[in-house]
Every structure is written in C-alpha cells, then in structure tokens.
Design an enzyme around this catalytic site. Sequence first.
Site, mmCIF file in Angstrom:
data_model
loop_
_atom_site.group_PDB
_atom_site.id
_atom_site.type_symbol
_atom_site.label_atom_id
_atom_site.label_comp_id
_atom_site.label_asym_id
_atom_site.label_seq_id
_atom_site.Cartn_x
_atom_site.Cartn_y
_atom_site.Cartn_z
ATOM 1 N N HIS A 24 -21.589 5.480 -5.141
ATOM 2 C CA HIS A 24 -20.383 5.191 -4.365
ATOM 3 C C HIS A 24 -19.411 4.491 -5.311
ATOM 4 O O HIS A 24 -19.667 3.388 -5.775
ATOM 5 C CB HIS A 24 -20.747 4.279 -3.192
ATOM 6 C CG HIS A 24 -19.759 4.311 -2.069
ATOM 7 N ND1 HIS A 24 -19.626 5.396 -1.222
ATOM 8 C CD2 HIS A 24 -18.871 3.401 -1.627
ATOM 9 C CE1 HIS A 24 -18.690 5.142 -0.327
ATOM 10 N NE2 HIS A 24 -18.206 3.943 -0.551
ATOM 11 N N LYS A 169 -12.337 8.907 4.518
ATOM 12 C CA LYS A 169 -11.607 7.946 3.676
ATOM 13 C C LYS A 169 -11.988 8.235 2.233
ATOM 14 O O LYS A 169 -13.170 8.222 1.884
ATOM 15 C CB LYS A 169 -12.019 6.527 4.098
ATOM 16 C CG LYS A 169 -11.731 5.416 3.111
ATOM 17 C CD LYS A 169 -11.747 4.084 3.849
ATOM 18 C CE LYS A 169 -12.304 2.955 3.011
ATOM 19 N NZ LYS A 169 -12.210 1.647 3.728
ATOM 20 N N LYS A 171 -11.880 7.285 -1.662
ATOM 21 C CA LYS A 171 -11.696 6.132 -2.551
ATOM 22 C C LYS A 171 -10.923 6.578 -3.780
ATOM 23 O O LYS A 171 -11.356 7.501 -4.488
ATOM 24 C CB LYS A 171 -13.065 5.572 -2.952
ATOM 25 C CG LYS A 171 -13.766 4.849 -1.818
ATOM 26 C CD LYS A 171 -13.035 3.570 -1.471
ATOM 27 C CE LYS A 171 -13.886 2.675 -0.613
ATOM 28 N NZ LYS A 171 -13.187 1.415 -0.301
ATOM 29 N N ASP A 200 -8.216 4.770 0.204
ATOM 30 C CA ASP A 200 -8.336 3.331 -0.087
ATOM 31 C C ASP A 200 -8.261 3.141 -1.596
ATOM 32 O O ASP A 200 -9.123 3.633 -2.330
ATOM 33 C CB ASP A 200 -9.669 2.795 0.453
ATOM 34 C CG ASP A 200 -9.792 1.274 0.324
ATOM 35 O OD1 ASP A 200 -8.866 0.643 -0.232
ATOM 36 O OD2 ASP A 200 -10.815 0.724 0.774
ATOM 37 N N GLU A 226 -4.889 2.439 2.389
ATOM 38 C CA GLU A 226 -5.472 1.100 2.439
ATOM 39 C C GLU A 226 -5.271 0.381 1.113
ATOM 40 O O GLU A 226 -5.561 0.918 0.052
ATOM 41 C CB GLU A 226 -6.972 1.243 2.751
ATOM 42 C CG GLU A 226 -7.720 -0.067 2.873
ATOM 43 C CD GLU A 226 -9.146 0.141 3.410
ATOM 44 O OE1 GLU A 226 -9.452 1.253 3.897
ATOM 45 O OE2 GLU A 226 -9.930 -0.806 3.325
ATOM 46 N N ASP A 252 -6.380 -4.684 3.686
ATOM 47 C CA ASP A 252 -7.819 -4.997 3.616
ATOM 48 C C ASP A 252 -8.015 -6.310 2.848
ATOM 49 O O ASP A 252 -8.035 -7.385 3.457
ATOM 50 C CB ASP A 252 -8.605 -3.831 3.000
ATOM 51 C CG ASP A 252 -10.114 -4.065 3.079
ATOM 52 O OD1 ASP A 252 -10.532 -5.003 3.786
ATOM 53 O OD2 ASP A 252 -10.895 -3.311 2.453
ATOM 54 N N LYS A 276 -13.327 -7.272 9.152
ATOM 55 C CA LYS A 276 -14.677 -7.301 8.574
ATOM 56 C C LYS A 276 -15.265 -8.700 8.674
ATOM 57 O O LYS A 276 -14.596 -9.685 8.324
ATOM 58 C CB LYS A 276 -14.641 -6.935 7.075
ATOM 59 C CG LYS A 276 -14.058 -5.597 6.761
ATOM 60 C CD LYS A 276 -14.116 -5.283 5.282
ATOM 61 C CE LYS A 276 -13.423 -3.952 5.051
ATOM 62 N NZ LYS A 276 -13.492 -3.480 3.672
ATOM 63 N N GLU A 330 -15.282 2.364 10.631
ATOM 64 C CA GLU A 330 -15.859 3.027 9.453
ATOM 65 C C GLU A 330 -17.302 2.585 9.230
ATOM 66 O O GLU A 330 -17.762 2.559 8.093
ATOM 67 C CB GLU A 330 -15.001 2.740 8.208
ATOM 68 C CG GLU A 330 -14.889 1.266 7.864
ATOM 69 C CD GLU A 330 -14.143 0.964 6.562
ATOM 70 O OE1 GLU A 330 -13.390 1.827 6.079
ATOM 71 O OE2 GLU A 330 -14.335 -0.147 6.042
HETATM 72 C C1 MUC Z 1 -13.470 -1.309 1.361
HETATM 73 O O1 MUC Z 1 -12.724 -1.780 0.534
HETATM 74 O O2 MUC Z 1 -12.956 -0.831 2.369
HETATM 75 C C2 MUC Z 1 -15.639 0.154 2.980
HETATM 76 C C3 MUC Z 1 -15.907 1.454 3.022
HETATM 77 C C4 MUC Z 1 -16.111 1.874 1.719
HETATM 78 O O3 MUC Z 1 -16.373 2.999 1.341
HETATM 79 O O4 MUC Z 1 -15.946 0.840 0.879
HETATM 80 C C5 MUC Z 1 -15.813 -0.330 1.651
HETATM 81 C C6 MUC Z 1 -14.951 -1.403 1.132
HETATM 82 MG MG MG Z 2 -10.904 -1.346 1.634
#
Ligand code: MUC
Ligand code: MG
Length: 376
Positions: A24, A169, A171, A200, A226, A252, A276, A330
Amino acid sequence: TPARDLAVADIRTTIVDVPTVRKHKLSQTSVTAQSYVIVQLRLANGVVGIGEAATLGGPRWSEESVEGIKATIDTYLAPALIGQPADLFVAAGERLDAAAKRNNAAKAALETALFDAVGKTLGLPVAALLGGAVRNRFPVLWTLASGDPDQEIAEAEDKLAARLHRTFKIKIGAQSPDADLARLTRLSKALADRATLIVDANQAWDETVARRCLPRLADLGIALVEQPLPAWNVAGMGRLRARGGVPPLLADECVFTAHDMLGVAQAAAADAVSLKLVKHGGLVGLHKVAAVAEAAGIGLYGGCLLESSVGAAAHLHAFAGLRELAWGCEHFGPQILTGDLVTEPLAFRDFAVHLPDGPGLGVTLDPDKLRHYARS
Ligand code: MUC
Ligand code: MG
C-alpha cells in the site's frame, strides 16, 4: 465485586503486525503490514473492553508509532485511568489530556476500550452511549494504492464484480504530478462510467502544482481531492477553492482538533472533512469535530487509517450517530489484511460495511489471532 462496579482495574497493551494482501503506497510511505496497539481494559466487574490504535508505516503518517503509543499508554495514560469509573468518558478524557499532550491515537484506543467495557456491562452498543444510531450501514470505498495502473484496474474490477466497492480512492503523490495524471487518465477511462473516483495526495503537492493539476482532475471527473497541500497550508487550500474549477477538497491531515476544524471553516479551506479516531483522540472528540464541521456546512467523510475490525467497529459506532455522513466511509481496512483480530470480522456487502450487532463494539477479540500477530 458488584456487576455495576465500573472501576478500571487493569490495562494491557499489545503491539501487533498484520500483513496486508499487497503493498500500500502513499506519498510519504509504503507498507506491507499494518501495525496496531491493541488495548485490553478490565473493569473491577471482570468485563474486558478493547480498543485499537492504528498507525501507517511507523511515525510517518502522523507522529505516533506503535512503539511510542505502547510506551505512552503504559507509562503515562493507563495510570491516569486505573481506579477511575469507566463510564465518566469526558472526565477520563480530561485526565488523559492532563497526563500527556496530543498522543491522540493512544488516547482514542483507551477511550474506545472504556466505551466497549461500559457497553458490554450494560448490554448496550457503543452507538447507544453516544446518542444512538441513525444508520447501521455505511457506503464504503476501496483504496487503489499499488501505483501500478494495470494492477489497480484489475483490483477495482474485482471489487465491482463482487459488489463490495464502487467508489475508489487513488493514492497519488508518490510519483511526479504528470506521472500521476497519466495514471489517473488511464484509471478514469477504464472505470469512470461505473465507479466514482477520488484521490488522496497526502500533502504531496505545493500550491503551484495544485493550481495547475486540480483543473485537470476536475476534467477527469475526480469527485473529491483529499489533502493536496501540506497540513500547515490551510490558507492555500482556501485560495485553491476560491479559484473555482477545482473538485471539492477534503481536509485530512490538517484537521486533528476541533480548533483545527474551526480554522479550516474560517479559511473556507474544505468542502468535507475526514473523521478519524487517531486524529480526534476518541469518539467524543470525533463528534466534537463533526459538530464544528456541521455548523460550518462542511460535509462529513468517515476516514480510516487501515484499522482492523476492532478499530473499524469503533469508527462505525461513532459514525452511526452523525445525522449526515454525506461522503460515506472508507473502512475497507479489515479487507486489506491477510487476517483479522476478531472472531467475526465486519460484514461487507452491497457496497456497504455494516454496523456490528451486540453490546459494546459488537466485535470480540480472538485470543489466538492476537497471539499469532503479536510482536514478540
Ligand atoms: C489517509 O491519509 O487517508 C486511509 C485510507 C488509505 O488508503 O490511507 C489512509 C490514510
Ligand atoms: Mg488521507
């Protein structure tokens, strides 16, 4: 001991490392295992409550690591709760804040265990202790974060076919903005008519890059962006929003406390906020941040830090009591682990994750699994 004796008798912390099904990759780190601190909090009546502090890649997503969380709980936070009544949640929060600054994930794990223990004692779900549930299922997205678009498209196809997720989502920020734009163009061509895509950046861009790239993301139909800028640049997020032609922005890492939330609202820096436990220091704190956001007309998004079913259940109980959760949640975390920590993991079906039934968190720690994943 009377069944109603809610005094905290004992607090135990265990570091666990649970491998993930694939790598990840975020802008600032990449993980192949998720590390948590599991709290087991025993009351004088014998009931044990559980809680979880999640991290992502050591102290890289935020400043807390499992090693630091365990040391802080064992040395400073647990002694502040021993002997105290477990049902005085707000007073417990004050004691924890007096014992240590910030350390929000550590405090959240302890407060979760208090709620679970009290809920189990009274035969009530944690959501009931927070005002009661207005929903018991939550639309849940999946995060695409291998960085390899072929793998990501195949993974999304699997999730769509299984009716597990239809919002994804992605990254971004681990590679150059142009490489990410090319990747997103491929993903949106492959998926956009059947799925909603959000991204994000985990603080990866500066304002100049964001000014150039956000309109391109809007053209690709990206529904939400994000934390494009560093957490400190709340004013910059406000300037980006004011320009128009950019997708909605999700706050976030710039919102930990209710004060942070107020600052984001005053700067008109976000359309939505990711809630969170690791940021807000517990379920009570999460509801406070949500209340400030609601007062400012900022939408709520149920955020995660890839929790197991323990931490995810705690979030769902907190989210269950929010009148509006416009952006869903999520909490796919339990699905990215090669194993879970509970006897019956959370249920995922029909593009939603479901609030577990039963008293407390509604999940039961599996002692064999805890032993299996515990760091020796
Ligand atoms: C984040 O920054 O959102 C949440 C889902 C994901 O894939 O990473 C986290 C952290
Ligand atoms: Mg995030």
